[in-house]
Design a protein around this motif. Structure first.
Motif, PDB file in Angstrom:
ATOM      1  N   ASP A  53       0.826  -1.213   0.000  1.00  0.00           N
ATOM      2  CA  ASP A  53       0.000   0.000   0.000  1.00  0.00           C
ATOM      3  C   ASP A  53       0.862   1.265   0.000  1.00  0.00           C
ATOM      4  OD1 ASP A  53      -2.302  -1.489   0.016  1.00  0.00           O
ATOM      5  OD2 ASP A  53      -2.615  -1.363   2.186  1.00  0.00           O
ATOM      6  N   GLU A  54       1.968   1.241   0.746  1.00  0.00           N
ATOM      7  CA  GLU A  54       2.849   2.409   0.808  1.00  0.00           C
ATOM      8  C   GLU A  54       3.451   2.732  -0.553  1.00  0.00           C
ATOM      9  OE1 GLU A  54       5.748   1.651   3.785  1.00  0.00           O
ATOM     10  OE2 GLU A  54       4.391   2.043   5.474  1.00  0.00           O
ATOM     11  N   ILE A  55       3.909   1.693  -1.260  1.00  0.00           N
ATOM     12  CA  ILE A  55       4.500   1.919  -2.582  1.00  0.00           C
ATOM     13  C   ILE A  55       3.451   2.446  -3.547  1.00  0.00           C
ATOM     14  CG2 ILE A  55       5.732   0.880  -4.514  1.00  0.00           C
ATOM     15  CD1 ILE A  55       6.761  -1.246  -2.573  1.00  0.00           C
ATOM     16  N   ARG A  56       2.245   1.878  -3.477  1.00  0.00           N
ATOM     17  CA  ARG A  56       1.172   2.336  -4.361  1.00  0.00           C
ATOM     18  C   ARG A  56       0.864   3.807  -4.114  1.00  0.00           C
ATOM     19  NH1 ARG A  56      -5.172   0.731  -3.879  1.00  0.00           N
ATOM     20  NH2 ARG A  56      -5.816   1.117  -6.039  1.00  0.00           N
ATOM     21  N   THR A  57       0.768   4.197  -2.828  1.00  0.00           N
ATOM     22  CA  THR A  57       0.477   5.592  -2.483  1.00  0.00           C
ATOM     23  C   THR A  57       1.597   6.512  -2.959  1.00  0.00           C
ATOM     24  OG1 THR A  57      -0.802   4.911  -0.540  1.00  0.00           O
ATOM     25  CG2 THR A  57       0.016   7.177  -0.583  1.00  0.00           C
ATOM     26  N   ARG A  58       2.835   6.091  -2.750  1.00  0.00           N
ATOM     27  CA  ARG A  58       3.973   6.916  -3.172  1.00  0.00           C
ATOM     28  C   ARG A  58       3.984   7.103  -4.687  1.00  0.00           C
ATOM     29  NH1 ARG A  58       7.799   4.239  -0.726  1.00  0.00           N
ATOM     30  NH2 ARG A  58       8.723   3.119  -2.481  1.00  0.00           N
ATOM     31  N   CYS A  59       3.666   6.055  -5.411  1.00  0.00           N
ATOM     32  CA  CYS A  59       3.623   6.150  -6.871  1.00  0.00           C
ATOM     33  C   CYS A  59       2.504   7.089  -7.329  1.00  0.00           C
ATOM     34  CB  CYS A  59       3.427   4.768  -7.481  1.00  0.00           C
ATOM     35  SG  CYS A  59       4.880   3.696  -7.417  1.00  0.00           S
ATOM     36  N   SER A  60       1.365   7.019  -6.668  1.00  0.00           N
ATOM     37  CA  SER A  60       0.242   7.901  -7.014  1.00  0.00           C
ATOM     38  C   SER A  60       0.617   9.362  -6.789  1.00  0.00           C
ATOM     39  CB  SER A  60      -0.996   7.537  -6.196  1.00  0.00           C
ATOM     40  OG  SER A  60      -1.420   6.225  -6.469  1.00  0.00           O
ATOM     41  N   GLU A  61       1.294   9.622  -5.685  1.00  0.00           N
ATOM     42  CA  GLU A  61       1.724  10.987  -5.384  1.00  0.00           C
ATOM     43  C   GLU A  61       2.752  11.470  -6.405  1.00  0.00           C
ATOM     44  OE1 GLU A  61       3.092  10.623  -1.409  1.00  0.00           O
ATOM     45  OE2 GLU A  61       1.081  10.744  -0.516  1.00  0.00           O
ATOM     46  N   ARG A  62       3.651  10.587  -6.805  1.00  0.00           N
ATOM     47  CA  ARG A  62       4.644  10.961  -7.819  1.00  0.00           C
ATOM     48  C   ARG A  62       3.967  11.295  -9.149  1.00  0.00           C
ATOM     49  NH1 ARG A  62       9.732  10.250  -6.028  1.00  0.00           N
ATOM     50  NH2 ARG A  62      10.276   8.473  -4.699  1.00  0.00           N
ATOM     51  N   ALA A  63       2.957  10.509  -9.503  1.00  0.00           N
ATOM     52  CA  ALA A  63       2.256  10.742 -10.767  1.00  0.00           C
ATOM     53  C   ALA A  63       1.606  12.121 -10.779  1.00  0.00           C
ATOM     54  CB  ALA A  63       1.208   9.655 -10.989  1.00  0.00           C
ATOM     55  N   VAL A  64       0.977  12.489  -9.670  1.00  0.00           N
ATOM     56  CA  VAL A  64       0.340  13.807  -9.576  1.00  0.00           C
ATOM     57  C   VAL A  64       1.382  14.909  -9.718  1.00  0.00           C
ATOM     58  CG1 VAL A  64      -0.902  15.379  -8.050  1.00  0.00           C
ATOM     59  CG2 VAL A  64      -1.598  12.972  -8.202  1.00  0.00           C
ATOM     60  N   LYS A  65       2.507  14.766  -9.033  1.00  0.00           N
ATOM     61  CA  LYS A  65       3.558  15.779  -9.104  1.00  0.00           C
ATOM     62  C   LYS A  65       4.119  15.897 -10.517  1.00  0.00           C
ATOM     63  CE  LYS A  65       5.078  15.384  -4.289  1.00  0.00           C
ATOM     64  NZ  LYS A  65       6.180  14.977  -3.385  1.00  0.00           N
ATOM     65  N   LEU A  66       4.313  14.772 -11.171  1.00  0.00           N
ATOM     66  CA  LEU A  66       4.870  14.786 -12.517  1.00  0.00           C
ATOM     67  C   LEU A  66       3.938  15.491 -13.502  1.00  0.00           C
ATOM     68  CD1 LEU A  66       6.350  11.185 -12.624  1.00  0.00           C
ATOM     69  CD2 LEU A  66       7.651  13.283 -12.973  1.00  0.00           C
ATOM     70  N   LEU A  67       2.648  15.254 -13.360  1.00  0.00           N
ATOM     71  CA  LEU A  67       1.687  15.897 -14.260  1.00  0.00           C
ATOM     72  C   LEU A  67       1.502  17.369 -13.929  1.00  0.00           C
ATOM     73  CD1 LEU A  67      -0.994  13.066 -14.441  1.00  0.00           C
ATOM     74  CD2 LEU A  67       0.624  13.717 -16.225  1.00  0.00           C
ATOM     75  N   ALA A  68       1.781  17.747 -12.671  1.00  0.00           N
ATOM     76  CA  ALA A  68       1.559  19.130 -12.246  1.00  0.00           C
ATOM     77  C   ALA A  68       2.786  20.020 -12.405  1.00  0.00           C
ATOM     78  CB  ALA A  68       1.107  19.159 -10.790  1.00  0.00           C
ATOM     79  N   LEU A  69       3.973  19.409 -12.471  1.00  0.00           N
ATOM     80  CA  LEU A  69       5.204  20.208 -12.509  1.00  0.00           C
ATOM     81  C   LEU A  69       5.282  21.096 -13.746  1.00  0.00           C
ATOM     82  CD1 LEU A  69       8.000  17.812 -11.189  1.00  0.00           C
ATOM     83  CD2 LEU A  69       7.284  19.989 -10.205  1.00  0.00           C
ATOM     84  N   GLU A  70       5.013  20.510 -14.892  1.00  0.00           N
ATOM     85  CA  GLU A  70       5.054  21.261 -16.149  1.00  0.00           C
ATOM     86  C   GLU A  70       4.356  20.436 -17.214  1.00  0.00           C
ATOM     87  OE1 GLU A  70       8.879  21.068 -18.387  1.00  0.00           O
ATOM     88  OE2 GLU A  70       9.670  20.442 -16.448  1.00  0.00           O
ATOM     89  N   ASN A  71       4.124  21.032 -18.356  1.00  0.00           N
ATOM     90  CA  ASN A  71       3.485  20.289 -19.433  1.00  0.00           C
ATOM     91  C   ASN A  71       4.472  19.260 -19.983  1.00  0.00           C
ATOM     92  OD1 ASN A  71       1.100  21.792 -19.314  1.00  0.00           O
ATOM     93  ND2 ASN A  71       1.975  23.406 -20.593  1.00  0.00           N
ATOM     94  N   PRO A  72       4.242  17.970 -19.725  1.00  0.00           N
ATOM     95  CA  PRO A  72       5.200  16.969 -20.191  1.00  0.00           C
ATOM     96  C   PRO A  72       5.157  16.798 -21.705  1.00  0.00           C
ATOM     97  CG  PRO A  72       3.285  15.913 -19.226  1.00  0.00           C
ATOM     98  CD  PRO A  72       3.124  17.375 -18.985  1.00  0.00           C
ATOM     99  N   MET A  73       6.303  16.477 -22.280  1.00  0.00           N
ATOM    100  CA  MET A  73       6.361  16.183 -23.703  1.00  0.00           C
ATOM    101  C   MET A  73       5.726  14.820 -23.947  1.00  0.00           C
ATOM    102  SD  MET A  73      10.109  17.646 -24.774  1.00  0.00           S
ATOM    103  CE  MET A  73      10.988  16.699 -23.534  1.00  0.00           C
ATOM    104  N   ALA A  74       5.492  14.493 -25.223  1.00  0.00           N
ATOM    105  CA  ALA A  74       4.721  13.295 -25.562  1.00  0.00           C
ATOM    106  C   ALA A  74       5.314  12.029 -24.952  1.00  0.00           C
ATOM    107  CB  ALA A  74       4.635  13.159 -27.077  1.00  0.00           C
ATOM    108  N   GLN A  75       6.633  11.836 -25.083  1.00  0.00           N
ATOM    109  CA  GLN A  75       7.265  10.635 -24.561  1.00  0.00           C
ATOM    110  C   GLN A  75       7.144  10.567 -23.037  1.00  0.00           C
ATOM    111  OE1 GLN A  75       8.503   8.042 -26.111  1.00  0.00           O
ATOM    112  NE2 GLN A  75       9.353   7.004 -24.315  1.00  0.00           N
ATOM    113  N   ASP A  76       7.369  11.698 -22.388  1.00  0.00           N
ATOM    114  CA  ASP A  76       7.259  11.738 -20.929  1.00  0.00           C
ATOM    115  C   ASP A  76       5.825  11.475 -20.476  1.00  0.00           C
ATOM    116  OD1 ASP A  76       9.935  12.287 -20.756  1.00  0.00           O
ATOM    117  OD2 ASP A  76       9.674  14.449 -20.496  1.00  0.00           O
ATOM    118  N   LEU A  77       4.875  12.036 -21.200  1.00  0.00           N
ATOM    119  CA  LEU A  77       3.476  11.834 -20.861  1.00  0.00           C
ATOM    120  C   LEU A  77       3.100  10.363 -20.999  1.00  0.00           C
ATOM    121  CD1 LEU A  77       0.782  13.067 -20.032  1.00  0.00           C
ATOM    122  CD2 LEU A  77       0.311  13.505 -22.450  1.00  0.00           C
TER     123      LEU A  77
END
Length: 242
Positions: A53-77
């Motif tokens: 559960d901890e790893i799943r939560t950490r991954c979810s939080e990382r995903a939100v941060k990655l999408l919020a940091l800046e507009n990702p390019m196609a490959q990154d998205l």
């Protein structure tokens, strides 16, 4: 900003590898409990729920941060979106393995399935362990061709599942009703675990190529036919030039 983004993306990728290895450990201990009747292994598999559960939560939080940091390019998205799906597949795999462990613990010291059918589950475990090893490798080094090959092991798991279900429904079952029900449940857990392995591999294929697994497999088949045609023509040309 891009350097920070790349660092977050790399950390996300590392978390997927850690999660994959955690799931493989859970399945290993769950299968030991099922096949060898080791109660301690079942307990260990079930106590890893919090870690999963901890790893799943950490991954979810990382995903939100990655999408919020800046507009990702196609490959990154593609990588972020694919990783989000991979997390959920791995999480479900862990839960399926824990269902196996829970059944083994609940019935201990009695076996969950009749001893005469245990060989099928040894083979199911071998196949799913091999698939888990491939998943680890393609998460470390993404490889579309290796990902496609996972379907062969999945087909073998499907064949065993179908055969066991036929034994349960079309022939005289030698075990109890309880054993029949739990045998069908556990073979289904392995079958679904293998399906999620293939799903993860499909997301890796999409990440690398931008193609859906079916389209990539079709492309490989067409490339194989083209190569065979070119080889035949090259052989004919060598003959004609003699």
């Amino acid at each position: 900003m891009r350097a920070a983004y790349r660092e977050h993306l790399n950390n996300f990728s590392h978390d997927l590898i850690v999660m994959c290895d955690t799931v493989r450990t859970i399945m290993d201990k769950a299968s030991q409990a099922l096949i060898q009747g080791v109660l301690e292994s079942a307990e260990e598999a079930l106590t890893m729920t919090e870690e999963l559960d901890e790893i799943r939560t950490r991954c979810s939080e990382r995903a939100v941060k990655l999408l919020a940091l800046e507009n990702p390019m196609a490959q990154d998205l593609r990588q972020v979106v694919s990783s989000i799906y991979i997390v959920e597949d791995l999480y479900r795999m862990g839960k399926l393995a824990q269902h196996i462990a829970d059944s083994a613990r609940r019935r201990h010291p009695e076996p969950v399935v009749p001893a005469s059918y245990m060989g099928y589950f040894e083979e199911l475990y071998r196949l799913t362990e091999e698939m888990g090893s491939v998943l680890h490798n393609i998460l470390v080094t993404p490889d579309a061709d290796l990902s496609v090959n996972l379907r062969a092991d999945d087909d073998a798991v499907d064949d065993i599942n179908s055969h066991l279900l036929r034994l349960l429904t079309q022939r005289e079952w030698e075990g109890s009703v309880r054993e029949a029900v739990e045998t069908s449940q556990i073979t289904r857990y392995y079958e679904r675990y293998a399906d999620h392995c293939v799903s993860v591999a499909g997301h890796i294929i999409y990440l690398i190529t931008g193609l859906l697994p079916h389209d990539y497999a079709k492309k490989l088949e067409e490339s194989k036919k083209d190569a065979e045609f070119e080889a035949r023509m090259a052989e004919l040309e060598r003959q004609f030039r003699r």
